[in-house]
Write an enzyme that holds these catalytic residues in place. Structure first.
Site, mmCIF file in Angstrom:
data_model
loop_
_atom_site.group_PDB
_atom_site.id
_atom_site.type_symbol
_atom_site.label_atom_id
_atom_site.label_comp_id
_atom_site.label_asym_id
_atom_site.label_seq_id
_atom_site.Cartn_x
_atom_site.Cartn_y
_atom_site.Cartn_z
ATOM 1 N N ARG A 64 1.007 -58.568 19.482
ATOM 2 C CA ARG A 64 1.989 -59.676 19.457
ATOM 3 C C ARG A 64 1.407 -61.052 19.760
ATOM 4 O O ARG A 64 2.167 -62.003 19.967
ATOM 5 C CB ARG A 64 3.138 -59.422 20.454
ATOM 6 C CG ARG A 64 3.834 -58.094 20.315
ATOM 7 C CD ARG A 64 4.443 -57.919 18.974
ATOM 8 N NE ARG A 64 5.349 -56.776 18.927
ATOM 9 C CZ ARG A 64 5.673 -56.155 17.802
ATOM 10 N NH1 ARG A 64 5.169 -56.540 16.644
ATOM 11 N NH2 ARG A 64 6.509 -55.147 17.823
ATOM 12 N N ASP A 152 0.525 -54.132 7.737
ATOM 13 C CA ASP A 152 1.500 -53.379 8.529
ATOM 14 C C ASP A 152 2.713 -54.203 8.948
ATOM 15 O O ASP A 152 2.627 -55.374 9.291
ATOM 16 C CB ASP A 152 0.882 -52.756 9.776
ATOM 17 C CG ASP A 152 1.872 -51.788 10.418
ATOM 18 O OD1 ASP A 152 2.242 -50.815 9.755
ATOM 19 O OD2 ASP A 152 2.309 -52.042 11.547
ATOM 20 N N HIS A 179 1.052 -49.242 5.545
ATOM 21 C CA HIS A 179 2.443 -49.055 5.972
ATOM 22 C C HIS A 179 3.219 -48.799 4.687
ATOM 23 O O HIS A 179 3.276 -49.656 3.810
ATOM 24 C CB HIS A 179 2.912 -50.329 6.681
ATOM 25 C CG HIS A 179 4.386 -50.400 6.935
ATOM 26 N ND1 HIS A 179 4.914 -50.394 8.203
ATOM 27 C CD2 HIS A 179 5.439 -50.504 6.096
ATOM 28 C CE1 HIS A 179 6.234 -50.479 8.125
ATOM 29 N NE2 HIS A 179 6.581 -50.551 6.862
ATOM 30 N N HIS A 232 1.589 -44.057 10.321
ATOM 31 C CA HIS A 232 2.855 -43.489 10.796
ATOM 32 C C HIS A 232 3.638 -42.663 9.770
ATOM 33 O O HIS A 232 4.789 -42.962 9.442
ATOM 34 C CB HIS A 232 3.772 -44.546 11.409
ATOM 35 C CG HIS A 232 3.881 -45.858 10.669
ATOM 36 N ND1 HIS A 232 4.175 -45.952 9.345
ATOM 37 C CD2 HIS A 232 3.754 -47.139 11.102
ATOM 38 C CE1 HIS A 232 4.226 -47.221 8.996
ATOM 39 N NE2 HIS A 232 3.961 -47.965 10.040
ATOM 40 N N ASP A 305 1.530 -46.722 17.080
ATOM 41 C CA ASP A 305 2.419 -47.785 16.572
ATOM 42 C C ASP A 305 3.109 -48.481 17.746
ATOM 43 O O ASP A 305 4.319 -48.753 17.711
ATOM 44 C CB ASP A 305 3.454 -47.255 15.574
ATOM 45 C CG ASP A 305 4.111 -48.393 14.779
ATOM 46 O OD1 ASP A 305 3.732 -49.561 14.973
ATOM 47 O OD2 ASP A 305 5.002 -48.108 13.970
ATOM 48 N N HIS A 309 8.914 -54.949 22.239
ATOM 49 C CA HIS A 309 9.908 -56.006 22.031
ATOM 50 C C HIS A 309 10.550 -56.299 23.384
ATOM 51 O O HIS A 309 10.503 -55.458 24.287
ATOM 52 C CB HIS A 309 10.990 -55.553 21.041
ATOM 53 C CG HIS A 309 10.482 -55.328 19.652
ATOM 54 N ND1 HIS A 309 10.071 -56.359 18.832
ATOM 55 C CD2 HIS A 309 10.310 -54.194 18.928
ATOM 56 C CE1 HIS A 309 9.676 -55.858 17.662
ATOM 57 N NE2 HIS A 309 9.801 -54.548 17.696
HETATM 58 O O1 DOR Z 1 8.682 -49.810 14.172
HETATM 59 C C1 DOR Z 1 7.861 -50.617 13.761
HETATM 60 N N1 DOR Z 1 7.569 -51.729 14.436
HETATM 61 N N2 DOR Z 1 7.275 -50.368 12.597
HETATM 62 C C2 DOR Z 1 6.491 -51.275 12.008
HETATM 63 O O2 DOR Z 1 6.003 -50.989 10.967
HETATM 64 C C3 DOR Z 1 6.271 -52.587 12.607
HETATM 65 C C4 DOR Z 1 6.464 -52.548 14.054
HETATM 66 C C5 DOR Z 1 6.595 -53.898 14.677
HETATM 67 O O3 DOR Z 1 5.767 -54.780 14.380
HETATM 68 O O4 DOR Z 1 7.498 -54.108 15.505
HETATM 69 ZN ZN ZN Z 2 4.027 -49.986 10.217
#
Ligand code: DOR
Ligand code: ZN
Length: 432
Positions: A64, A152, A179, A232, A305, A309
């Site tokens: 991030r 991705d 992805h 994934h 993965d 958040h």
């Molecule tokens: O669940 C996911 N979150 N899948 C993804 O492909 C991207 C990732 C994200 O960047 O939050």
């Molecule tokens: Zn992904």
């Protein structure tokens, strides 16, 4: 600094070693492995009852940084990785700005060098700004040190552009981490399309959303010779497609994430965004196929993965929340609990899927305990039982469906280049 790890069960897939032994680390390298080693080490670690494995390598991490530092930073992500037993992680490029040129690559790698808790590698985006319109500055990123190419977060829907990218990937000897999601088939879906989605009133995501692109990408890999790694994988047919591709000698590898082999869509009881990730949790038949694929070797890698958040972003309906859950600090315990303890994987296969195969895919001299290699190791207690507590996470993200889950398996010590970067005994003092 010399470290002697005594009496562990040493697991090294590269040499098919699975035996009780001591490991001596000198000058940041694996110096000796044998029984009853004697050394004047600065530190002795008692690994009785524990696995001693090459440090885990995660091919799929969202750090991030830059742009979404409220979700995670290079530093908090690296701390979470070390706590999870990872010594090398590959960061995905869907940051802000996206990692689509050399400057952003250097920014992340420099920051990671300052933090120095884990080897951080970076994947470069395939298209500029991940907009799918024009190729990113691939040569510039290669010079800046990317380890893979990936879009991705989405698929490159323009097949011609993607084919060009694959040819460049061959030229620069970069794996493509795919992805697989057909943007035109998604229709705003937020969980697997099934009875439970209907009950919850949620728009569904069919298996074809994933399978169609997996098939396309395999065909392109066959034509271009690009090393294709499928991220994934969540469906039954993804396992079939990978098996067929491998039978045909197409250069494809595939990963499965712990949430996809641990949970089914039917276990989503209520509208809870901690169960929202992309691809979504699938049916029992899909989960069984993924587990069988891992067990038989069709599926090569376990990756997380890790997608942190903030609480605010996830504290709303699945319809609105972003996709993704954190994974770095739960992956090893879930693998132990769901796969090794239930007899689907041997401990050696766990080390293979969490370290050796990922290293091979990136062409790293890690993922093994061979003498002379960098001393990246994890000491893992397979018998420790506890409940996952998201409040303990080093990650800024607390978004996990596994809070409160009873698991078996705890990372006790993580060693990076002969340096202890995580120690459970130091952490546990905070809870006593
Ligand atoms: O669940 C996911 N979150 N899948 C993804 O492909 C991207 C990732 C994200 O960047 O939050
Ligand atoms: Zn992904």
């Amino acid at each position: 600094m010399e470290i002697l790890i005594k009496n562990g069960r040493v697991l090294d897939p590269a040499t098919e070693t699975d035996q009780p032994a001591d490991v001596l680390i000198q000058d940041g390298k694996i110096a000796k492995i044998g029984t009853k080693l004697v050394a004047e080490a600065d530190k002795v670690i008692d690994a009785a009852g524990c696995f001693v494995m090459p440090g885990f390598i995660d091919l799929h991490v969202h750090l991030r940084d830059p742009g979404f530092e409220h979700k995670e930073t290079v530093e908090t992500g690296a701390k979470a990785a070390a706590r999870g037993g990872f010594t090398t992680i590959l960061a995905m490029p869907n940051t802000k700005p996206a990692v689509d040129n050399g400057d952003v690559v250097r920014y992340v790698l420099n920051k990671a060098g300052d933090v120095a808790l884990v080897n951080v590698l970076q994947a470069g985006a395939i298209t500029k700004g991940q907009r799918g319109e024009a190729l990113s500055e691939i040569e510039d990123m290669v010079e800046a040190g990317i380890s893979a190419l990936s879009e991705d977060g989405k698929s490159v829907m323009n097949t011609q552009l993607y084919r060009e990218a694959m040819m460049l990937a061959v030229k620069y000897d970069m794996p493509i981490l795919a992805h697989c999601e057909d943007a035109n088939l998604v229709h705003g879906g937020v969980m697997n399309e099934d009875e439970n989605a209907k009950r919850l009133g949620m728009p569904g995501i069919t298996n074809s959303v994933e399978d169609v692109i997996i098939a396309r990408d395999i065909i392109l890999a066959k034509e271009t010779g690009a090393k294709l790694h499928l991220c994934h994988c969540s469906t039954k047919d993804s396992v079939e497609l990978v098996a067929k591709a491998k039978e045909c000698g197409i250069p494809v590898t595939a990963e499965v994430c712990p949430h996809h082999f641990t949970l089914t869509s039917a276990e989503i009881e209520a509208d809870d965004a901690n169960y929202k990730m992309n691809p979504p949790l699938r049916t029992r038949a899909d989960v069984d196929a993924l587990i069988q694929g891992l067990s038989e070797g069709t599926m090569d890698v376990i990756s997380t993965d890790h997608a942190p958040h903030s609480k605010e972003e996830k504290n709303c309906s699945m319809k609105k929340a972003p996709f993704g859950i954190v994974g770095l600090e739960t992956a090893a315990a879930l693998t132990m609990t769901e796969l090794v303890d239930k007899g689907h994987l041997t401990p050696l296969q766990m080390a293979e899927k969490m370290s050796y195969r990922p290293a091979q895919i990136l062409g790293l001299d890690r993922g093994t305990l061979k003498i002379g290699r960098p001393a990246d190791l994890v000491v893992f207690d397979p018998e420790a039982e506890y409940r996952i507590d998201a409040e303990w996470f080093q990650s800024k993200g607390r978004n996990t469906p596994f809070h409160g889950k009873q698991v078996k398996g705890r990372v006790k010590t993580t060693i990076l280049g002969g340096r202890i970067v995580y120690d459970w005994d130091a952490e546990r003092k905070n809870y006593d």
